[in-house]
Design a protein around this motif. Structure first.
Motif, mmCIF file in Angstrom:
data_model
loop_
_atom_site.group_PDB
_atom_site.id
_atom_site.type_symbol
_atom_site.label_atom_id
_atom_site.label_comp_id
_atom_site.label_asym_id
_atom_site.label_seq_id
_atom_site.Cartn_x
_atom_site.Cartn_y
_atom_site.Cartn_z
ATOM 1 N N SER A 521 1.014 -1.521 0.124
ATOM 2 C CA SER A 521 0.088 -0.064 -0.056
ATOM 3 C C SER A 521 0.612 1.077 -0.146
ATOM 4 C CB SER A 521 -0.873 -0.256 1.327
ATOM 5 O OG SER A 521 -0.265 -0.023 2.248
ATOM 6 N N PRO A 522 0.230 2.402 -0.942
ATOM 7 C CA PRO A 522 -0.986 2.863 -1.317
ATOM 8 C C PRO A 522 -1.451 1.823 -2.226
ATOM 9 C CG PRO A 522 0.003 4.547 -1.197
ATOM 10 C CD PRO A 522 1.107 3.211 -0.477
ATOM 11 N N LYS A 526 -4.222 -2.896 -1.228
ATOM 12 C CA LYS A 526 -6.469 -3.117 -1.173
ATOM 13 C C LYS A 526 -6.254 -3.892 -2.256
ATOM 14 C CE LYS A 526 -10.047 0.466 -0.671
ATOM 15 N NZ LYS A 526 -10.768 1.515 -0.167
ATOM 16 N N ASP A 557 -12.264 -0.777 6.904
ATOM 17 C CA ASP A 557 -12.545 -0.161 5.285
ATOM 18 C C ASP A 557 -13.706 -0.304 4.821
ATOM 19 O OD1 ASP A 557 -10.207 1.428 3.596
ATOM 20 O OD2 ASP A 557 -11.802 -0.202 2.135
ATOM 21 N N ASN A 639 -4.411 2.938 2.160
ATOM 22 C CA ASN A 639 -4.348 4.591 1.994
ATOM 23 C C ASN A 639 -2.886 4.973 1.957
ATOM 24 O OD1 ASN A 639 -6.455 3.203 0.548
ATOM 25 N ND2 ASN A 639 -8.156 3.894 2.225
ATOM 26 N N ARG A 640 -3.115 5.335 3.437
ATOM 27 C CA ARG A 640 -1.939 6.495 3.722
ATOM 28 C C ARG A 640 -1.118 5.747 4.680
ATOM 29 N NH1 ARG A 640 -7.182 7.764 5.435
ATOM 30 N NH2 ARG A 640 -7.185 7.251 7.184
#
Length: 724
Positions: A521-522, A526, A557, A639-640
């Motif tokens: 990630s990011p 995912k 999430d 995501n971060r």
């Protein structure tokens, strides 16, 4: 062979909820309330009579500390959103204001339960000759001893502060604990209001001389109340209260910080001065003192919590006494893997033989330290690369990296400065590594580097061989004694190349174009998870066995949760072991009837992240696809942050993860809580006629499959129900 009794245990019967909107926000459970639910489970371990007494005290201390940190960070953030007028709802539909109301209601109940638990434990400790005294229960013979302690160990650190126009109210730092006093001058009865900050540099409890195996402790604030005449000569005591301040402890860093280290040093000072988000004050506080404190700290009534009992229960950890083993868990010494012993402690030789997965703390974390220490001293090692998110103050890993750099090896350390509450320690470590000659990089300003990777490049003949360690937990030798995590060692060339590409991404922003066995990630983690869930859906639709097992700390999430709901509706059987936050609602007909969620809370803190996909063969299966990860299924991780998801292809390691680690977690009853559709958790009953299986005990008694040596059996240990 594996005794798979746990597979025959049915999922909780799914419930039908009338008028339930399966596509609305009600399909998610609130993150903050779910976290509070986890801390309730921690507190209930403090009430669990099957747990040794002082370990129960430790659980109470952990619960109190957890709640403080929750307010420092999560509640502080919601409070800022509410004050700014933000009405954007969370995924579950609650606005910041609505969440704060529910949080405060539940947290106040939790605080009351913590105090009730404390009183019960204190009574039980008295029965075991461990006493927590107050100033009125100190005898004459003890007062001389306490006077000596006060004068020589406490008095020099104290700063008694008058509060009047010439002495304005002082700054109280985050977690600052103070006595507020109402005094009267003896000569003319003139009143004086004063503060006595209680220094955190001194232990909260003073141990009194004892005999016959007894232990007596006096809280520091009680010691101070005994010696007010020395602190305020000429004044008479009238009344007092105690209070503690919790401040906003989240960090903000300027986007264009030219010197990241210096910027974080400044930000840490700002944290100390953050706005007050909570004031804990003793229930019997005099009205004038209470009003003055509230006014000076700028807190409203709803930010004040009256505590009937001891403020600062987190400090009770000081009373978990090593000299009372009868009141602690039975001692446990982590194992050295047999294969490493077969090779006389040579980690590289053990890894060359075949891939190896160690399960901490059952297999000692010293093997990770040995891996790096051996690399530092090996003349054939030319380069070491290492991520550091959290580690200990006197870290043997940092020692090894410094030694390697000083020896002329190429050492690159990725130090994450944004590791919450460890920022200052990480700054110190980075300075030290730089002085030793290591290349220190800090990754991305807008992404935390949470991946756990270490590579050692070694010259062997005419080739360079990369030895790689992928972990699910931090490179922290102290927490590794109580956190359950996985360490995967390999010298597979493709996994080594993948790790090197990740380091190049972190140090030079060179985004990897292709990774063989790794998703990060990011960028790709995912999408990989969603792809694998979709494949299980395809298997289910094709009439093949379809199953997912996953274990981690948190699942919130929304995209991943919706994918799991879709899989459940397609007939995929899903078993989740989620220690903490869970935003998914299991067991709802038409939404999640094939999903089971459990939480394990016990002697060790469950921390490893694992996901297994049946791959058309169900679980457990040799043909399953198995991954370990540094990431929870949360927006921040996916995501971060820079995180890893490593596919395991070695057959022995796969068998260990699926048929040993995951199977034992799913079979556990003794330490498990099962989640209901409304987000509540209940303890399951043990199978009829059997003892409650305890996965922690199982792991303590059975070595990891891939770490076995030539003398070990090749089969997976049998799961048996042993007495808890």
């Amino acid at each position: 062979m594996l005794n798979a009794d746990f597979l025959s245990s049915p999922l909780l019967e799914a419930v039908e909820i009338p008028d339930f909107d399966k596509s609305g926000p009600g399909r998610f459970h609130n993150r903050e309330l779910s976290w509070l639910g986890f801390n309730w489970r921690v507190l209930e371990e403090a009430q669990n009579t099957r747990v040794p007494l002082l370990e129960r005290l430790r659980f109470l201390s952990i619960s109190a500390n957890n709640l403080d940190e929750f307010y420092n960070v999560r509640v502080a953030g919601l409070r800022e959103l509410a004050r700014a007028g933000n009405t954007t709802p969370a995924h579950d539909g609650l606005t910041p204001v609505e969440q704060l109301v529910l949080i405060n209601e539940d947290a106040r109940k939790l605080l009351e339960a913590q105090q009730t638990t404390y009183e019960a434990l204190r009574s039980e400790m008295e029965d075991e000759h461990i006493s927590i005294l107050d100033k009125d229960s100190v005898g004459k013979n003890d007062k001389a001893y306490l006077s000596d302690v006060f004068l020589n160990q406490v008095f020099p650190v104290l700063s008694p502060l008058a509060i009047d126009p010439a002495h304005p109210f002082p700054f109280i730092p985050n977690l600052g604990f103070s006595l507020a006093l109402q005094l009267e001058r003896s000569s003319d009865k003139r009143p004086l209001m004063a503060l006595l900050p209680i220094p955190h540099q001194i232990d909260r409890f003073v141990t009194l001389p004892s005999s016959n195996g007894t232990h007596r402790a006096l809280p520091l604030e009680e010691l101070l109340l005994l010696h007010l005449s020395s602190l305020f000569p000429g004044y008479k005591y009238k009344s007092h209260c105690t209070f503690r301040v919790l401040r906003d402890s989240d960090l903000e860093v300027e986007d264009e910080a030219e010197d990241l280290v210096r910027e974080f040093e400044v930000a840490l000072k700002r944290r100390r001065r953050g706005e007050v988000v909570r004031l804990k004050i003793s229930t019997d506080a005099p009205t004038a003192l209470r009003q003055t404190i509230m006014h000076e700290l700028h807190v409203s009534t709803d930010e004040v919590v009256e505590v009937k009992g001891m403020i600062g229960l987190a400090d009770l950890g000081e009373l978990v006494l090593d000299n009372r083993p009868d009141l602690l868990w039975p001692s446990f010494v982590p194992r050295v893997p047999e294969r490493v012993q077969d090779h006389d402690g040579d980690m590289f030789a053990a890894i060359r033989q075949k891939d190896m997965l160690l399960h901490h703390p059952y297999e000692t974390f010293d093997m990770v330290v040995r891996f790096l220490a051996q690399a530092a001293r090996d003349p054939d090692v030319v380069a070491i690369k290492q991520t550091l998110y959290r580690t200990s103050k006197k870290s043997p890993i940092v020692e090894a990296l410094c030694e390697a750099a000083e020896d002329g090896k190429s050492v690159t350390a990725l130090v994450e400065l944004k590791a919450r509450f460890d920022e200052a320690a990480n700054i110190r470590q980075s300075r030290r590594l730089e002085r030793a000659g290591a290349h220190v990089v800090y990754g991305f300003l807008d992404l935390k580097t949470h991946a756990k990777i270490s590579t050692v490049v070694r010259r062997e003949g005419n080739s360079l061989v990369t030895y790689t360690h992928y972990g699910t937990g931090n490179y922290h030798p102290i927490t590794a004694k109580v956190y359950t995590d996985l360490s995967f060692f390999t010298c597979d060339a493709s996994l080594g190349r993948d790790a090197t590409k990740v380091f190049n991404y972190l140090s030079g922003y060179a985004q990897p174009e292709k990774l063989d066995n790794l998703s990060i990630s990011p960028i790709s983690l995912k999408p990989k998870l969603l792809e694998m869930i979709d494949k299980e859906i395809e298997h289910a639709k094709a009439g093949k066995p379809a199953e997912i097992w996953a274990k981690m700390n948190s699942v919130i999430d929304p995209d991943v949760i919706d994918a799991l709901y879709k899989a459940s509706n397609a007939g995929v059987k899903i078993n989740l072991v989620i220690r903490g936050i869970c935003g998914l609602k299991p067991g709802i007909k038409g939404l999640s009837e094939n999903i089971r969620v459990k939480s394990i809370v016990g002697r060790f803190l469950e921390h490893s992240r694992i996901v297994c996909f049946g791959n058309g063969h169900g679980l457990p299966s040799k043909k399953a696809r198995v991954f370990i990860s540094s990431a929870d299924w949360m927006g921040r991780n996916l995501n971060r942050r820079v995180e890893t998801l490593v596919e395991i292809e070695n057959a022995t390691v796969k068998a260990q993860i699926v048929s040993q680690v995951m199977a034992a977690n799913l079979a556990d009853v003794a330490q498990s809580w099962v989640m209901a559709p409304d987000g509540s958790f209940t303890r399951p009953e043990p199978p009829k006629g059997k003892f409650a299986f305890n996965c922690h005990r199982f792991f303590m008694e059975n070595p990891s499959l891939s770490g076995r040596g030539s003398a070990g059996a090749s089969d997976v240990p049998k799961l048996t129900h042993t007495k808890d």
